[in-house]
Design a protein around this motif. Sequence first.
Motif, short mmCIF file in Angstrom:
data_model
loop_
_atom_site.label_atom_id
_atom_site.label_comp_id
_atom_site.label_asym_id
_atom_site.label_seq_id
_atom_site.Cartn_x
_atom_site.Cartn_y
_atom_site.Cartn_z
N LYS A 252 -6.21 1.61 -0.22
CA LYS A 252 -5.57 0.89 0.87
C LYS A 252 -6.55 0.11 1.75
CE LYS A 252 -2.75 4.96 0.90
NZ LYS A 252 -3.76 5.50 0.05
N LEU A 254 -7.58 -2.90 3.39
CA LEU A 254 -6.85 -4.12 3.72
C LEU A 254 -7.76 -5.25 4.20
CD1 LEU A 254 -3.69 -2.63 5.47
CD2 LEU A 254 -4.01 -3.25 3.08
N LYS A 267 1.51 -10.00 5.71
CA LYS A 267 0.71 -8.87 6.20
C LYS A 267 1.61 -7.71 6.61
CE LYS A 267 -1.85 -11.50 9.02
NZ LYS A 267 -2.89 -11.92 9.99
N ASN A 268 2.70 -8.02 7.27
CA ASN A 268 3.61 -6.96 7.70
C ASN A 268 4.23 -6.25 6.50
OD1 ASN A 268 5.26 -5.55 9.80
ND2 ASN A 268 6.94 -6.59 8.74
N LYS A 271 1.48 -4.00 4.82
CA LYS A 271 1.14 -2.82 5.60
C LYS A 271 2.28 -1.81 5.62
CE LYS A 271 -2.23 -5.10 8.62
NZ LYS A 271 -2.53 -5.59 9.98
N ASP A 275 2.42 1.96 4.00
CA ASP A 275 2.79 3.11 4.84
C ASP A 275 3.89 3.92 4.17
OD1 ASP A 275 0.94 2.45 6.75
OD2 ASP A 275 2.38 1.47 8.10
#
Length: 377
Positions: A252, A254, A267-268, A271, A275
């Motif tokens: 992970k 990034l 990006k949202n 991420k 999660d």
Amino acid sequence: MKTAVEVIRKLKAAGFEAYFVGGAVRDFLLGKTPGDFDVATSAEPDQVKAIFDRTVDTGIQHGTVLVLTGGSGIEVTTFRTETGYSDNRRPDKVDFVKTLDEDLKRRDFTINAMAMTEDLEIVDLFGGRRDISEEIIRSVGEPDERFQEDALRMLRAVRFSGQLDFSIDEKTLGSIRNNAALIRTIAVERLKVELDKIMANKHAARSIGYLIDSGLADQLPSGEIFRTDWSGFIPTPDPLSGWLYAFWQNAKDLSALTAYKFSNEEKNTIKRALDAASIEQWDSWTCYIYSSKQLEFAAALTDRNSGWIRMKENLPIHSKSELAVNGRDLMEWTEKKPGPWLKELLEEIERKIVFSELENEKDKIKGWFLNEYNRDK
């Protein structure tokens, strides 16, 4: 195709040569329906504009005019040669020429350097048909020259290997290895466009294998994320699935989000999907707080079954806006001013409804709320 044929015939009727060129010819020979039909002609831009009623100067400095006809647009480009690639990307000088042969010589790969008449006769000067039959990607002429003219062609070769499931010719691959450092001269936005296409290829793992073997990965921003086991990756039409796989396999990391200038939405999604993938057991709250797209990506990373789809579909509510009460109701019932208590209690109500512990009806929520509120006093 019919509209493009009409454009060719109109150019020829005016005394000019005109042919289908590029990817459309390649796809036609592969038995695929071309997405776009590009036309090359001996007519210069002003002459093209004089022949057709409606045109747009989309790239007139390079000889390209968009002809609007039959409800669509056909790109018509004058035969040309290119010289002086000081930035390893764009020609310093473009000269219009009168023969198809000279135009085809400047193209990247043999499979893209064919032309076709309106009667479907193929003009193949560099063995493109042979390379299609042998499933080979080979540079037109000397590969070092082609890649030094335009370094992005190296990444395009890698992309075509997965897009078409073809091998890269050894001489062409050797040239990519020798010139790999030139990829650093290409703007990161252009790199991401090609990498997105690689991620969405049906045979993405093949492309990424070449990306590593050619040395290009070592020259790309955050190129280490590509050095992982791609055997478990199942491509989708959305390139984010490939980027997510790379991040997941690399614990992970990034950092590439910054390196490649992903949009805020991308990006949202990345991420949030990572999660969700990190949550061991998915319950109703998991399905509620993550979007279907985020959950779909996360499920693919962790080989989860599709049970989450039904769980999400059967949720009592799907967003906070569906709650039967709001903060004003809670303040009215308590005569209290806004504060942290309001957010905490609204979320508790939201969670109880999502877990089907409380019905989403105003009177029932009020009864539960007043009971809990008075009990804490």
